[in-house]
Write an enzyme that holds these catalytic residues in place. Sequence first.
Site, PDB file in Angstrom:
ATOM      1  N   SER A  51       0.873  -1.276  -0.283  1.00  0.00           N
ATOM      2  CA  SER A  51       0.009   0.066   0.065  1.00  0.00           C
ATOM      3  C   SER A  51       0.758   1.284  -0.046  1.00  0.00           C
ATOM      4  O   SER A  51       0.457   2.332  -0.336  1.00  0.00           O
ATOM      5  CB  SER A  51      -0.904  -0.019   1.125  1.00  0.00           C
ATOM      6  OG  SER A  51      -1.766  -1.025   1.144  1.00  0.00           O
ATOM      7  N   GLY A 230      -4.302  -1.949  -1.065  1.00  0.00           N
ATOM      8  CA  GLY A 230      -3.540  -1.463  -2.049  1.00  0.00           C
ATOM      9  C   GLY A 230      -3.268   0.028  -2.236  1.00  0.00           C
ATOM     10  O   GLY A 230      -3.862   0.726  -1.363  1.00  0.00           O
ATOM     11  N   GLY A 232      -2.551   3.656  -4.213  1.00  0.00           N
ATOM     12  CA  GLY A 232      -3.054   4.756  -5.201  1.00  0.00           C
ATOM     13  C   GLY A 232      -4.590   5.232  -4.726  1.00  0.00           C
ATOM     14  O   GLY A 232      -5.112   5.028  -3.863  1.00  0.00           O
ATOM     15  N   CYS A 258      -9.482  -1.789   3.515  1.00  0.00           N
ATOM     16  CA  CYS A 258      -8.632  -0.663   2.917  1.00  0.00           C
ATOM     17  C   CYS A 258      -8.977  -0.336   1.731  1.00  0.00           C
ATOM     18  O   CYS A 258     -10.284   0.180   1.452  1.00  0.00           O
ATOM     19  CB  CYS A 258      -7.114  -1.029   3.258  1.00  0.00           C
ATOM     20  SG  CYS A 258      -6.141   0.249   3.390  1.00  0.00           S
ATOM     21  N   PHE A 259      -8.022  -0.720   0.477  1.00  0.00           N
ATOM     22  CA  PHE A 259      -8.497  -0.543  -0.691  1.00  0.00           C
ATOM     23  C   PHE A 259      -9.940  -1.082  -1.236  1.00  0.00           C
ATOM     24  O   PHE A 259     -10.572  -0.815  -1.851  1.00  0.00           O
ATOM     25  CB  PHE A 259      -7.336  -0.847  -1.510  1.00  0.00           C
ATOM     26  CG  PHE A 259      -7.262   0.213  -3.042  1.00  0.00           C
ATOM     27  CD1 PHE A 259      -6.865   1.233  -3.039  1.00  0.00           C
ATOM     28  CD2 PHE A 259      -7.519  -0.668  -4.127  1.00  0.00           C
ATOM     29  CE1 PHE A 259      -7.013   2.058  -4.265  1.00  0.00           C
ATOM     30  CE2 PHE A 259      -7.909   0.160  -5.461  1.00  0.00           C
ATOM     31  CZ  PHE A 259      -7.143   1.490  -5.251  1.00  0.00           C
ATOM     32  N   GLN A 262     -12.826   0.684  -0.211  1.00  0.00           N
ATOM     33  CA  GLN A 262     -13.082   1.985  -0.960  1.00  0.00           C
ATOM     34  C   GLN A 262     -13.696   1.558  -2.487  1.00  0.00           C
ATOM     35  O   GLN A 262     -14.536   2.076  -2.885  1.00  0.00           O
ATOM     36  CB  GLN A 262     -11.703   2.636  -1.284  1.00  0.00           C
ATOM     37  CG  GLN A 262     -11.153   3.356   0.140  1.00  0.00           C
ATOM     38  CD  GLN A 262      -9.787   3.706  -0.184  1.00  0.00           C
ATOM     39  OE1 GLN A 262      -8.974   3.563  -1.228  1.00  0.00           O
ATOM     40  NE2 GLN A 262      -9.168   3.953   1.054  1.00  0.00           N
ATOM     41  N   ASN A 300      -3.635   2.426   7.276  1.00  0.00           N
ATOM     42  CA  ASN A 300      -2.863   3.001   6.200  1.00  0.00           C
ATOM     43  C   ASN A 300      -3.478   3.370   5.050  1.00  0.00           C
ATOM     44  O   ASN A 300      -3.678   2.759   4.100  1.00  0.00           O
ATOM     45  CB  ASN A 300      -1.724   1.879   5.806  1.00  0.00           C
ATOM     46  CG  ASN A 300      -0.925   2.473   4.652  1.00  0.00           C
ATOM     47  OD1 ASN A 300      -0.881   3.483   4.286  1.00  0.00           O
ATOM     48  ND2 ASN A 300      -0.331   1.358   4.108  1.00  0.00           N
ATOM     49  N   PHE A 303      -7.124   7.949   1.283  1.00  0.00           N
ATOM     50  CA  PHE A 303      -8.477   8.027   0.634  1.00  0.00           C
ATOM     51  C   PHE A 303      -9.400   7.497   1.599  1.00  0.00           C
ATOM     52  O   PHE A 303      -9.167   6.508   2.190  1.00  0.00           O
ATOM     53  CB  PHE A 303      -8.383   7.473  -0.869  1.00  0.00           C
ATOM     54  CG  PHE A 303      -7.403   8.104  -1.863  1.00  0.00           C
ATOM     55  CD1 PHE A 303      -7.946   9.150  -2.601  1.00  0.00           C
ATOM     56  CD2 PHE A 303      -6.164   7.815  -1.918  1.00  0.00           C
ATOM     57  CE1 PHE A 303      -7.032   9.760  -3.486  1.00  0.00           C
ATOM     58  CE2 PHE A 303      -5.307   8.318  -2.846  1.00  0.00           C
ATOM     59  CZ  PHE A 303      -5.712   9.495  -3.783  1.00  0.00           C
ATOM     60  N   HIS A 352      -7.150  -2.647   9.333  1.00  0.00           N
ATOM     61  CA  HIS A 352      -6.472  -3.862   8.841  1.00  0.00           C
ATOM     62  C   HIS A 352      -6.407  -4.895  10.065  1.00  0.00           C
ATOM     63  O   HIS A 352      -5.840  -4.827  10.862  1.00  0.00           O
ATOM     64  CB  HIS A 352      -5.073  -3.477   8.576  1.00  0.00           C
ATOM     65  CG  HIS A 352      -4.529  -2.901   7.465  1.00  0.00           C
ATOM     66  ND1 HIS A 352      -4.161  -3.300   6.005  1.00  0.00           N
ATOM     67  CD2 HIS A 352      -4.577  -1.456   7.366  1.00  0.00           C
ATOM     68  CE1 HIS A 352      -4.201  -2.650   5.142  1.00  0.00           C
ATOM     69  NE2 HIS A 352      -4.105  -1.513   5.655  1.00  0.00           N
ATOM     70  N   GLU A 354      -5.757  -7.878   9.912  1.00  0.00           N
ATOM     71  CA  GLU A 354      -4.798  -8.979   9.732  1.00  0.00           C
ATOM     72  C   GLU A 354      -3.252  -8.340  10.315  1.00  0.00           C
ATOM     73  O   GLU A 354      -2.354  -9.145  10.092  1.00  0.00           O
ATOM     74  CB  GLU A 354      -4.358  -9.306   8.252  1.00  0.00           C
ATOM     75  CG  GLU A 354      -3.765  -8.164   7.431  1.00  0.00           C
ATOM     76  CD  GLU A 354      -4.143  -6.959   7.113  1.00  0.00           C
ATOM     77  OE1 GLU A 354      -3.367  -5.993   6.880  1.00  0.00           O
ATOM     78  OE2 GLU A 354      -5.459  -6.452   7.602  1.00  0.00           O
TER      79      GLU A 354
END
Length: 384
Positions: A51, A230, A232, A258-259, A262, A300, A303, A352, A354
Amino acid sequence: MASHSDTPALLVLEDGRAFRGVSFGATGETFGEAVFATGMSGYQETLTDPSYRRQVVVATAPHIGNTGWNDEDDESSRIWVAGYVVRDVSRVRSNWRSNRSLDEVLRAQDVVGIAEIDTRALTRHLRERGAMRVGISTTDLDADALLERVREQPPMAGANLVSDVTVDEPVVWEAQGEKRFTVAAVDLGIKSMTPEQMSRRGIEVHVLPASSTLADITALGADGVFFSNGPGDPAAADEAVALLTDVLDADLPYFGICFGNQIFGRALGFGTYKLKYGHRGINQPVMDLRTGRVEITSQNHGFAVDAPAGVGTPTRWGEAWVSHVCLNDDVVEGLELRDASGRVRGFSVQYHPEAAAGPHDSAYLFDRFLAVMADHRADDQETN
């Protein structure tokens, strides 16, 4: 304690603020987005988290490197950060599993670092002005010249970095003990502890490239689908949104982190936006709006999902709800999708569960994924 190096290094932010220190890790020049991470431990997991692709991480803890580096705690096959910024580099490493120093690993993987700067001042600057582009150099110590190159770098907003970090071919993690389910884990920048957590629970995990299709997933006989963390901008990840839309159309249970949260938000019709400086640390308080329970979480992300808390939002698959919020700033930290019967079809969290370096308050979410897949399997058996 001071760094071993006496090689001068320069850090310049895109707004012109400059810091002079000394080199550690590799010499040379690097560019990225400057972000700060507040964890006092777990730097090995941070540096190997995909990430952080194209980001220069500022450690707010003043003393880094004291536990060295080992062969067990990497979250991926390499270090992904574009650069590393610390106050003091430990002269010694002291951990029974350590077999080399942080400095050695950064040099071996050609990661440029800078030490002996005022990271407190740098962090306060980023909090006030926001995450921004940055350059670190040991080869050009002219601040104005380095600033010109910093401003030529692409911003993080609009960046689609998934293809940089995803696997090339499927990777299978066998279930530990009796196999209970098969999960297709779409790799948007996955950390190794994620399939490990599922494997421990009797799940056979197929880590798939981000370019995979619904046909690839159904060919596995997957009982559920997982989208990973991830790097970006999620607004640029249209292929991932399209795949998740197909997954929801196929009525496959979904879990994302996380990503993946989104992307879930975008598939449900919500927008995303860039946070001023993001959440990066292992002490973020999150409330589960369904139970009132508060979890301390590892995060982490730069966005977030723009969704209304406290009200359901109709979608073609059912009703979507904000399930979790950050108690520091009310940022959306989780989503849940239920069909007309109240059955959970998918859920996600922004943090997270994990987290190998802890905290572990949220590890139960993997058990919740098991329960969702079990309910789905039971419904299918009744229907058939």
